[in-house]
Write an enzyme that holds these catalytic residues in place. Structure first.
Site, PDB file in Angstrom:
ATOM      1  N   LYS A  85       0.814  -1.224   0.000  1.00  0.00           N
ATOM      2  CA  LYS A  85       0.000   0.000   0.000  1.00  0.00           C
ATOM      3  C   LYS A  85       0.843   1.267   0.000  1.00  0.00           C
ATOM      4  CE  LYS A  85      -4.249  -1.683   0.155  1.00  0.00           C
ATOM      5  NZ  LYS A  85      -5.165  -1.464  -0.998  1.00  0.00           N
ATOM      6  N   GLU A 123      -9.726   6.336   2.854  1.00  0.00           N
ATOM      7  CA  GLU A 123     -10.620   5.304   3.391  1.00  0.00           C
ATOM      8  C   GLU A 123      -9.754   4.108   3.754  1.00  0.00           C
ATOM      9  OE1 GLU A 123      -9.879   5.494   0.231  1.00  0.00           O
ATOM     10  OE2 GLU A 123      -9.339   3.406  -0.138  1.00  0.00           O
ATOM     11  N   SER A 181       1.740  -9.708  -1.060  1.00  0.00           N
ATOM     12  CA  SER A 181       1.413  -8.285  -0.950  1.00  0.00           C
ATOM     13  C   SER A 181       1.572  -7.714   0.454  1.00  0.00           C
ATOM     14  CB  SER A 181      -0.013  -8.052  -1.439  1.00  0.00           C
ATOM     15  OG  SER A 181      -0.913  -8.874  -0.726  1.00  0.00           O
TER      16      SER A 181
END
Lengths: 394, 261
Positions: free
Chosen positions: A90, A112, A378
């Site tokens: 991220k 968000e 990830s």
């Protein structure tokens, strides 16, 4: 050659676009007109690359998982996004977007978050840049993800509960959009995935594309060839998957496989397998595939993994799915949890439950011994320990 | 002739009031009864919301009414079945307001056709992109005589307002400020300047102010610069009271006051 990227009108085939109320138009239009120019500036590139290197810790390793490879009879490489600062892919996107926001003269950031990973990555870059940060998070997710809420608060972000609708990720996204409508001048909205109105899906994809750019180089060093036979990643909104696929899209010999969360089973009524259960429609500003009723009401999805329970997929995924360039597969909670445990026991790596969905697909494939497989790991599983412990009764 | 057009052409300096309510709230089958009471109370045109699960342009009051309406079983198909009787009872213009996804699932042509069949005059769908309307749907809307209403905000550039004026066939919905629905309008120099500036463009279409109009004062202020104003959240809030049916006439009277210009 096929074109898999966004066209000048903001569409991938029939998908994408900008379905936004007029109140959001000036902000989206400003982004649309300026994002390419800004991210192609030398000073931007230099700052972005420097931060990815010195702050995030890139390039992330491409690790040949030997014992996992022996089990499945192939050469399985893990792209270690779990080793990034804050523990997931991220941050690639939030670093890019905060640098962009600064150049747009914004001083307040909103975001968000579902599981809290994107919220943490946003709070992190806001602390780094000294910017005000408000993170919207579903009230239910705030309860489920207490450690990430604490991390965000410690970094100075305000975590605002989204109390509307189902009180989870989609509602947090709605609340962030409403905040932007009410604060159009000084605020930038850092969307966490390849979703939202154009240019977000393309912009986020470009920031995440560093994953496959590095993978190509690393594969060349390790195997003598830039491309793998298979590239696998999990999909919620789909940002790590787009990052993993981006620089392989035009290499048609690379099989791209995206693992969606089937939850308790695709037909169980508790699933997030959007490509199977969804229909074309509009969600959060773009035309895509989403889970909805015949009346066009959005259906709340389910997955054990809080990062995959999103009712849509990014418009580029919808396009890649429709034209068949990428294969979308469904992985149940059980399959993902077993794959997470397996990786832990074979390689000493605890994956995020999201990433475990991609790993679980290995079990369903048959390989030739010389096949080269890359799985995007990830995120790391620290945030999921509670879940793992409960699931396996440790 | 389209009822919207007729209303604005024959208004003779009368200041017009529109009321928004969400179909299916507070009760599933309230729609026609509410419409009738509103018409009888002197409301000049109606906006009936078709609820959506993710209404991003709306504040808490309309979010709540939408959630409740969906729980009550409201859908676009059901709304059209209720509206079959609309023109037996209601003479004033009626618009439907909602979000693009339910309309897409219903089918845009089918949607326009159903509007025409029941006597709905126009629609307001804030998240339908202008280019998509222009390229894909404009002809269909024209074919069925349905007005598509666009929104403008304090930030909408003049060229874009001109383009919207060209594409509009009923009125232009002037969003009062940077806000989701249900925030009371504060009369600021900025708002007044925006209203004046927009009025000064001498657009072909009438201007209708919405968002934040909650009482007589904000209604009056808006009408110095616009042809009509819309009350939404303040009215929907009234519907949460048990005796809302009795209160409607005095609520409307309170908003309108004795508006003579």
């Amino acid at each position: 050659m096929n074109n898999y990227q966004v066209n000048e009108k903001g569409y991938y085939g029939d998908f994408g676009g900008a379905y936004i109320p007029e109140m959001m138009y000036p902000n989206i239009e400003e982004l649309r007109l300026r994002y390419l120019e800004i991210i192609n500036e030398n000073s931007f590139k230099k700052e972005f690359e420097q931060l990815l290197k010195d702050y995030v810790g890139r390039p992330s390793p491409l690790y040949l998982a030997k014992r996992l490879s022996d089990k499945y009879g192939a050469n399985i490489f893990l792209k270690r996004e779990d080793l990034n600062h804050t523990g997931a892919h991220k941050i690639n996107n939030t670093i890019g977007q905060i640098l962009l926001a600064k150049r747009l003269g914004k001083r307040r950031i909103i975001a968000e978050t579902g599981a809290g990973q994107h919220g943490v990555a946003t709070a992190t870059v806001c602390a780094l840049m000294g910017m005000e940060c408000v993170v919207y998070m579903g009230e239910i997710d705030i309860e489920r993800q207490a450690p990430n809420v604490a991390r965000m608060k410690m970094m100075g972000a305000e975590v605002r509960p989204a109390r509307s609708g189902s009180k989870t990720l989609k509602d947090a996204t709605n609340e962030a959009m409403r905040d932007w409508i009410n604060n159009p001048v000084d605020t930038h909205y850092i969307i966490g995935s390849v979703v939202g109105p154009h240019p977000y899906p393309d912009m986020v994809a470009r920031f995440q594309s560093v994953i496959s750019a590095e993978t190509r180089k690393q594969l060349l060093e390790k195997t003598g060839k830039e491309t793998p036979d298979y590239a696998l990643a999990c999909v919620g909104g789909g940002s790590n998957a787009i990052g993993m696929f981006y620089h392989f899209l035009e290499d048609e010999n690379v099989q791209l496989i995206a693992a969606e969360a089937a939850g308790k089973g695709v037909d169980s009524g508790h699933s997030a397998a959007t490509s199977v259960l969804g229909k074309e429609g509009v969600l959060h500003g773009s035309r895509t595939i989403l889970m909805q009723t015949d009346d066009g009401q959005v259906i709340e999805p389910y997955s054990i993994s809080a990062g995959l329970d999103y009712p849509g997929i990014g418009p580029q995924h919808a396009f890649l799915h429709k034209i068949g360039r990428t294969k979308y597969v469904s992985i149940t909670d059980e399959e993902a949890m077993q794959a997470g445990l397996l990786l832990t026991r074979l390689e000493g790596i605890i994956p995020a439950i999201e990433s475990a969905h991609a790993l679980a697909q290995l079990e369903k494939m048959s390989f030739a011994r010389e096949d080269v497989v890359v799985v995007c790991l990830s995120g790391r599983g620290d945030k999921d320990l509670d879940n793992y412990m409960k699931y396996f009764n440790f | 002739m389209n009822r919207i057009k007729q209303l604005f052409e024959n208004r003779n300096n009368r200041k017009l009031l529109s009321i928004y309510f969400t179909a299916g709230y507070p009760h599933l089958d309230d729609t026609l009864q509410l419409a009738k009471i509103l018409e009888d109370s002197g409301v000049d045109f109606l906006e009936i919301g078709f609820p959506y699960s993710d209404p991003v342009a709306d504040g808490p009051i309309i979010q709540y009414s939408s959630e409740e309406a969906l729980k009550n079983g409201m859908s676009l198909a059901y709304l059209f079945s209720q509206l079959k009787e609309l023109r037996k009872h209601i003479k004033i213009p009626v618009l439907l307001m909602g979000y693009v996804n339910p309309m897409l699932q219903y089918g845009v042509e089918h949607f326009c056709q159903s509007c025409a069949e029941v006597g709905v005059d126009g629609i307001i769908v804030p998240d339908m992109p202008m280019y998509e309307y222009e390229e894909l749907y404009q002809e269909t809307f024209k074919k069925y005589g349905i007005s598509n209403i666009f929104l403008i905000t304090p930030q909408t550039a003049v060229e874009r307002i001109r383009k919207i004026d060209d594409l509009s066939t009923g009125f232009i919905y002037m969003v009062s400020s940077y806000a989701t629905t249900g925030k009371n309008l504060t009369v600021s120099e900025e708002t007044t300047a925006y209203f004046k500036r927009t009025k000064g463009l001498n657009l072909k279409n009438p201007l209708v102010v919405g968002f934040g109009i909650a009482d007589h004062a904000s209604f009056e202020h808006a009408l110095q610069y616009a042809d009509a104003a819309i009350v939404g959240s303040a009215f929907v809030r009234l519907l949460s009271q048990s005796d809302y049916l009795q209160q409607i006439p005095s609520f409307i009277e309170g908003i309108k006051g004795d508006v003579v210009v």
